[in-house]
Write an enzyme that holds these catalytic residues in place. Structure first.
Site, PDB file in Angstrom:
ATOM      1  N   TRP A  72       0.705   5.033   2.873  1.00 56.64           N
ATOM      2  CA  TRP A  72       0.755   6.484   2.779  1.00 56.64           C
ATOM      3  C   TRP A  72      -0.704   6.853   1.784  1.00 56.64           C
ATOM      4  O   TRP A  72      -0.927   8.065   1.604  1.00 56.64           O
ATOM      5  CB  TRP A  72       1.724   7.101   2.141  1.00 56.64           C
ATOM      6  CG  TRP A  72       2.228   6.146   0.923  1.00 56.64           C
ATOM      7  CD1 TRP A  72       3.121   5.229   0.972  1.00 56.64           C
ATOM      8  CD2 TRP A  72       1.793   6.315  -0.530  1.00 56.64           C
ATOM      9  NE1 TRP A  72       3.525   4.618  -0.207  1.00 56.64           N
ATOM     10  CE2 TRP A  72       2.444   5.322  -1.033  1.00 56.64           C
ATOM     11  CE3 TRP A  72       0.800   7.124  -1.164  1.00 56.64           C
ATOM     12  CZ2 TRP A  72       2.300   4.971  -2.493  1.00 56.64           C
ATOM     13  CZ3 TRP A  72       0.468   6.854  -2.686  1.00 56.64           C
ATOM     14  CH2 TRP A  72       1.302   5.738  -3.412  1.00 56.64           C
ATOM     15  N   ASN A  73      -1.205   6.054   0.967  1.00 55.98           N
ATOM     16  CA  ASN A  73      -2.119   6.195  -0.183  1.00 55.98           C
ATOM     17  C   ASN A  73      -3.415   6.801   0.144  1.00 55.98           C
ATOM     18  O   ASN A  73      -4.114   7.719  -0.333  1.00 55.98           O
ATOM     19  CB  ASN A  73      -2.080   5.020  -1.156  1.00 55.98           C
ATOM     20  CG  ASN A  73      -2.611   3.929  -0.619  1.00 55.98           C
ATOM     21  OD1 ASN A  73      -2.650   3.534   0.565  1.00 55.98           O
ATOM     22  ND2 ASN A  73      -3.495   3.316  -1.267  1.00 55.98           N
ATOM     23  N   LYS A 115       2.222   3.204  13.518  1.00 52.00           N
ATOM     24  CA  LYS A 115       3.581   3.623  12.672  1.00 52.00           C
ATOM     25  C   LYS A 115       2.706   4.232  11.282  1.00 52.00           C
ATOM     26  O   LYS A 115       2.626   3.346  10.370  1.00 52.00           O
ATOM     27  CB  LYS A 115       4.130   2.351  12.413  1.00 52.00           C
ATOM     28  CG  LYS A 115       5.561   2.630  12.347  1.00 52.00           C
ATOM     29  CD  LYS A 115       6.266   3.421  11.164  1.00 52.00           C
ATOM     30  CE  LYS A 115       6.599   2.784  10.279  1.00 52.00           C
ATOM     31  NZ  LYS A 115       6.655   3.532   8.900  1.00 52.00           N
ATOM     32  N   PRO A 116       2.759   5.393  11.154  1.00 52.47           N
ATOM     33  CA  PRO A 116       2.383   6.029   9.687  1.00 52.47           C
ATOM     34  C   PRO A 116       3.309   5.823   8.916  1.00 52.47           C
ATOM     35  O   PRO A 116       4.508   5.380   9.251  1.00 52.47           O
ATOM     36  CB  PRO A 116       1.892   7.421   9.961  1.00 52.47           C
ATOM     37  CG  PRO A 116       2.918   8.024  11.109  1.00 52.47           C
ATOM     38  CD  PRO A 116       3.120   6.668  11.999  1.00 52.47           C
ATOM     39  N   GLY A 172      -0.061  -2.389   3.533  1.00 54.01           N
ATOM     40  CA  GLY A 172       0.991  -1.946   2.624  1.00 54.01           C
ATOM     41  C   GLY A 172       1.145  -3.092   1.283  1.00 54.01           C
ATOM     42  O   GLY A 172       0.325  -3.790   0.898  1.00 54.01           O
ATOM     43  N   SER A 173       2.425  -3.121   0.927  1.00 53.05           N
ATOM     44  CA  SER A 173       2.609  -3.831  -0.168  1.00 53.05           C
ATOM     45  C   SER A 173       2.843  -5.460   0.170  1.00 53.05           C
ATOM     46  O   SER A 173       3.027  -5.739   1.320  1.00 53.05           O
ATOM     47  CB  SER A 173       4.077  -3.623  -0.825  1.00 53.05           C
ATOM     48  OG  SER A 173       5.004  -3.749   0.161  1.00 53.05           O
ATOM     49  N   GLU A 186      -3.156  -6.125   5.048  1.00 50.08           N
ATOM     50  CA  GLU A 186      -3.996  -5.762   3.786  1.00 50.08           C
ATOM     51  C   GLU A 186      -3.029  -5.010   2.675  1.00 50.08           C
ATOM     52  O   GLU A 186      -2.504  -4.306   2.881  1.00 50.08           O
ATOM     53  CB  GLU A 186      -5.073  -4.598   4.273  1.00 50.08           C
ATOM     54  CG  GLU A 186      -5.974  -5.029   5.320  1.00 50.08           C
ATOM     55  CD  GLU A 186      -7.211  -4.386   5.317  1.00 50.08           C
ATOM     56  OE1 GLU A 186      -7.534  -3.360   4.808  1.00 50.08           O
ATOM     57  OE2 GLU A 186      -8.232  -5.023   5.769  1.00 50.08           O
ATOM     58  N   LEU A 187      -3.162  -6.065   1.774  1.00 58.43           N
ATOM     59  CA  LEU A 187      -1.997  -5.876   0.925  1.00 58.43           C
ATOM     60  C   LEU A 187      -2.429  -5.337  -0.652  1.00 58.43           C
ATOM     61  O   LEU A 187      -3.740  -4.840  -0.968  1.00 58.43           O
ATOM     62  CB  LEU A 187      -1.367  -7.296   0.684  1.00 58.43           C
ATOM     63  CG  LEU A 187      -0.790  -7.668   1.882  1.00 58.43           C
ATOM     64  CD1 LEU A 187      -0.162  -9.241   1.766  1.00 58.43           C
ATOM     65  CD2 LEU A 187      -0.119  -6.882   2.865  1.00 58.43           C
ATOM     66  N   CYS A 196      -5.303   0.860  -3.691  1.00 62.41           N
ATOM     67  CA  CYS A 196      -5.335  -0.817  -3.388  1.00 62.41           C
ATOM     68  C   CYS A 196      -6.390  -1.224  -4.180  1.00 62.41           C
ATOM     69  O   CYS A 196      -6.155  -2.196  -5.021  1.00 62.41           O
ATOM     70  CB  CYS A 196      -5.383  -0.968  -1.888  1.00 62.41           C
ATOM     71  SG  CYS A 196      -6.866  -0.802  -1.360  1.00 62.41           S
ATOM     72  N   GLU A 214       1.080  -5.311  -9.912  1.00 60.10           N
ATOM     73  CA  GLU A 214       0.543  -3.819  -9.382  1.00 60.10           C
ATOM     74  C   GLU A 214       1.330  -2.926 -10.220  1.00 60.10           C
ATOM     75  O   GLU A 214       2.494  -2.823 -10.118  1.00 60.10           O
ATOM     76  CB  GLU A 214       0.509  -3.854  -7.972  1.00 60.10           C
ATOM     77  CG  GLU A 214      -0.441  -2.919  -7.357  1.00 60.10           C
ATOM     78  CD  GLU A 214      -0.512  -2.708  -5.872  1.00 60.10           C
ATOM     79  OE1 GLU A 214       0.560  -2.873  -5.088  1.00 60.10           O
ATOM     80  OE2 GLU A 214      -1.764  -2.526  -5.360  1.00 60.10           O
TER      81      GLU A 214
HETATM   82  P1  NAD Z   1       4.962  -0.572   2.134  1.00 60.28           P
HETATM   83  O1  NAD Z   1       4.934  -1.891   1.943  1.00 60.28           O
HETATM   84  O2  NAD Z   1       6.356   0.139   1.323  1.00 60.28           O
HETATM   85  O3  NAD Z   1       4.868   0.210   3.255  1.00 60.28           O
HETATM   86  C1  NAD Z   1       3.901  -0.009   4.081  1.00 60.28           C
HETATM   87  C2  NAD Z   1       4.521   0.259   5.502  1.00 60.28           C
HETATM   88  O4  NAD Z   1       5.357  -0.627   6.197  1.00 60.28           O
HETATM   89  C3  NAD Z   1       5.209   1.669   5.879  1.00 60.28           C
HETATM   90  O5  NAD Z   1       4.738   2.183   7.241  1.00 60.28           O
HETATM   91  C4  NAD Z   1       6.607   1.236   5.816  1.00 60.28           C
HETATM   92  O6  NAD Z   1       7.306   2.184   6.737  1.00 60.28           O
HETATM   93  C5  NAD Z   1       6.347  -0.154   6.888  1.00 60.28           C
HETATM   94  N1  NAD Z   1       7.607  -1.231   6.665  1.00 60.28           N
HETATM   95  C6  NAD Z   1       8.434  -1.024   5.670  1.00 60.28           C
HETATM   96  N2  NAD Z   1       9.483  -2.134   5.832  1.00 60.28           N
HETATM   97  C7  NAD Z   1       9.061  -2.578   6.879  1.00 60.28           C
HETATM   98  C8  NAD Z   1       9.523  -3.737   7.828  1.00 60.28           C
HETATM   99  N3  NAD Z   1      10.627  -4.556   7.473  1.00 60.28           N
HETATM  100  N4  NAD Z   1       9.014  -3.918   9.076  1.00 60.28           N
HETATM  101  C9  NAD Z   1       7.784  -3.434   9.368  1.00 60.28           C
HETATM  102  N5  NAD Z   1       7.455  -2.408   8.769  1.00 60.28           N
HETATM  103  C10 NAD Z   1       7.829  -1.933   7.536  1.00 60.28           C
HETATM  104  O7  NAD Z   1       3.628   0.012   1.146  1.00 60.28           O
HETATM  105  P2  NAD Z   1       3.354   1.433   1.019  1.00 60.28           P
HETATM  106  O8  NAD Z   1       4.061   1.981  -0.197  1.00 60.28           O
HETATM  107  O9  NAD Z   1       3.027   2.418   2.110  1.00 60.28           O
HETATM  108  O10 NAD Z   1       1.781   1.324   0.345  1.00 60.28           O
HETATM  109  C11 NAD Z   1       1.624   0.827  -0.717  1.00 60.28           C
HETATM  110  C12 NAD Z   1       1.064  -0.534  -0.808  1.00 60.28           C
HETATM  111  O11 NAD Z   1      -0.192  -0.767   0.155  1.00 60.28           O
HETATM  112  C13 NAD Z   1       0.260  -0.947  -2.270  1.00 60.28           C
HETATM  113  O12 NAD Z   1       0.696  -2.494  -2.640  1.00 60.28           O
HETATM  114  C14 NAD Z   1      -1.227  -1.045  -1.992  1.00 60.28           C
HETATM  115  O13 NAD Z   1      -1.988  -1.918  -2.737  1.00 60.28           O
HETATM  116  C15 NAD Z   1      -1.138  -1.285  -0.457  1.00 60.28           C
HETATM  117  N6  NAD Z   1      -2.464  -0.959  -0.002  1.00 60.28           N
HETATM  118  C16 NAD Z   1      -3.386  -2.133   0.467  1.00 60.28           C
HETATM  119  C17 NAD Z   1      -4.647  -1.756   0.798  1.00 60.28           C
HETATM  120  C18 NAD Z   1      -5.670  -2.616   1.148  1.00 60.28           C
HETATM  121  O14 NAD Z   1      -6.508  -2.326   2.025  1.00 60.28           O
HETATM  122  N7  NAD Z   1      -5.630  -3.939   0.995  1.00 60.28           N
HETATM  123  C19 NAD Z   1      -4.893  -0.340   1.272  1.00 60.28           C
HETATM  124  C20 NAD Z   1      -4.143   0.654   0.994  1.00 60.28           C
HETATM  125  C21 NAD Z   1      -2.789   0.481   0.513  1.00 60.28           C
END
Ligand code: NAD
Length: 457
Positions: free
Chosen positions: A132-133, A156-157, A207-208, A229-230, A263, A360
């Site tokens: 979402w960020n 999947k947003p 995501g995370s 990409e975490l 990130c 983080e």
């Molecule tokens: P998140 O991991 O909570 O969620 C990311 C996505 O995964 C969401 O769409 C969520 O609904 C989905 N999800 C959750 N559980 C799942 C599962 N069991 N199976 C499949 N999908 C699932 O992360 P967030 O809070 O949306 O984003 C923040 C994180 O993303 C931070 O750690 C940030 O550093 C990282 N990030 C990394 C980059 C990069 O380019 N490396 C860019 C942006 C954000």
């Protein structure tokens, strides 16, 4: 049908409810995408480019309302929402310019009646699970090159950027991308998990680390291309020959931009002991100029924390740092509600025994550590499980480059920070992920190189 409630993190108010997917609708939509993909891939590249060009024009035409949607659902300050949309235009232009050359069939050998060629064929149906960020950036890094190269995309947003995800789908469909070729899937983690169970040819996740690791485990036996990409814990070292004021202004912006929810936010700062006090004073003075408040106001620099649970992470890191003897220079607690608020928080005299230097923070929280010289700085910068970005501030190019060459990170910065370029690959080392987006590599990653051995008969 399930409903997904969408709240404004700056006020806590319900914005709206939207119909959400479930396992059955995810399966049905995945099959429709599978059926539609070959026709999309069969179109001339120029037609797919024309769709993305119309999508770009629609973003320009609707930039203000799109920025407002993103700000309302994420708490991102409105001027940063505008910056993200304007920045996306440059990324789209890069993809449109580079896709022909990156995916043209290459003849790599042609002698004695034997020809060898590499053809870039689409992966097929790819899943894009997004964060979402920076929903336009991190989504667009995937779905734009994926669509251009002939893939169908199951998108999947994040549940915290759903309205933006639906706007992306609306604009792509209006621009000519078929409904079954770009398919939004609405919901939270359960919908993401349902998507993993489908027949897909690539999974592109942002995501995370925690979710990424769970996805990697689920996908392991499936042998499907996987990109993750975490998160990061991105360090910068300020050398004694750097200008403390200039470095402090740049790094305060790098740490606090987007309320620290990037990130590649600067998450750890190391400063040479000879300029430590001057740097810290300039850093705090800069952060004090950052306006905290209503994200819809042009003057706001620090907005809301998008996800309420992150407030607990920030509280815990602050309590841990205080218990272990760090000096709190400003902030250190939640802002007044309603909504999710955290005061911009700066600590000095921190060390690697503290969580805020290891995990983080993903919020307006930063620790500044004193170091005795280059060797200690490099050792500390590499003392992490992450490896997304790292930086050095010094007027001495040779010294900065020698230091950055020793740092384990996908992107390195000399006298700058918190920067992404469409021309350069974006990737993480260690627990910051696998695979890459952006650059010409980030176009080819949505294709499979097919080897042609052709002998004249
Ligand atoms: P998140 O991991 O909570 O969620 C990311 C996505 O995964 C969401 O769409 C969520 O609904 C989905 N999800 C959750 N559980 C799942 C599962 N069991 N199976 C499949 N999908 C699932 O992360 P967030 O809070 O949306 O984003 C923040 C994180 O993303 C931070 O750690 C940030 O550093 C990282 N990030 C990394 C980059 C990069 O380019 N490396 C860019 C942006 C954000």
């Amino acid at each position: 049908m399930n409903q997904l409630a969408i709240h404004n993190p700056a006020t806590g108010a319900l914005i709206t409810e939207v119909p959400a997917d479930d396992a059955a609708s995810v399966a049905a939509k995945s099959q429709q995408a599978r059926a539609a993909q070959a026709r999309w891939a069969g179109l001339p590249l120029a037609e797919r480019k024309a769709c993305i060009t119309r999508f770009r024009a629609a973003i320009v035409a609707e930039l203000e309302p799109l920025a407002a949607i993103m700000t309302r659902e994420t708490g991102k300050p409105i001027r940063m929402s505008r910056n993200e949309l304007n920045g996306l235009l440059g990324r789209i232009d890069f993809f449109l310019t580079e896709v022909d050359g990156s995916t043209a069939t290459q003849t790599v050998f042609n002698e004695g009646g034997m020809t060898e060629q590499i053809e870039h064929t689409p992966l097929g149906v790819v899943a894009n699970i997004s964060a979402w960020n920076y929903p336009w950036f991190v989504g667009g890094n995937v779905f734009i090159p994926a669509l251009l190269t002939g893939n169908a995309v199951l998108y999947k947003p994040s549940e915290y950027a759903t309205l933006t995800g639906l706007a992306i789908a609306r604009l792509l469909h209006a621009a000519g991308v078929p409904q079954d070729v770009f398919v939004p899937l609405i919901g939270g983690g359960a919908v993401g998990a349902a998507l993993l169970a489908q027949k897909i040819d690539g999974l592109f996740f942002t995501g995370s680390y925690a979710t990424g690791a769970r996805i990697a485990q689920a996908m392991g036996p499936r042998l499907v291309k996987l990109q993750l990409e975490l998160g990061g814990k991105d360090p910068t070292y300020v050398c004694e020959d750097a200008h403390p004021q200039t470095a402090a202004e740049s790094l305060a912006d790098g740490a606090m931009y987007n309320t620290g929810q990037s990130c590649c936010s600067v998450e750890r700062i190391y400063v040479h002991e000879t300029i430590y006090e001057a740097f810290v004073a300039a850093f705090v003075a800069t952060v004090k100029t950052f306006q905290v408040g209503d994200p819809m106001l042009d003057s706001t620099y620090i907005g809301a924390i998008t996800r309420a649970p992150q407030l607990d992470v920030l509280d815990a890191q602050v309590a841990d740092a205080l218990a272990k003897g760090a000096t709190l220079l400003m902030g250190g607690k939640r802002g007044a509600g309603p909504g999710n608020w955290y005061e911009p928080t700066v600590f000095s005299h921190v060390n690697h025994g503290m969580e805020l230097m290891r995990e983080e923070s993903f919020g307006p929280l930063i620790g500044i550590q004193k170091v005795s010289g280059d060797a200690e700085a490099v050792k500390l910068m590499n003392d992490t499980r992450y490896g997304l970005t790292a930086g050095v501030f010094s007027p001495d190019a040779a010294r900065a480059k020698a230091l950055l060459a020793q740092v384990n990170a996908g992107s390195v910065y000399w006298n700058c920070c918190d920067r992404v370029s469409p021309r350069l690959p974006w990737s993480g080392h260690g627990d910051s992920g696998v695979g890459l987006t952006l650059s010409t590599y980030g176009i080819q990653t949505f294709t499979r190189p097919k080897a042609w051995h052709l002998r004249q008969g």
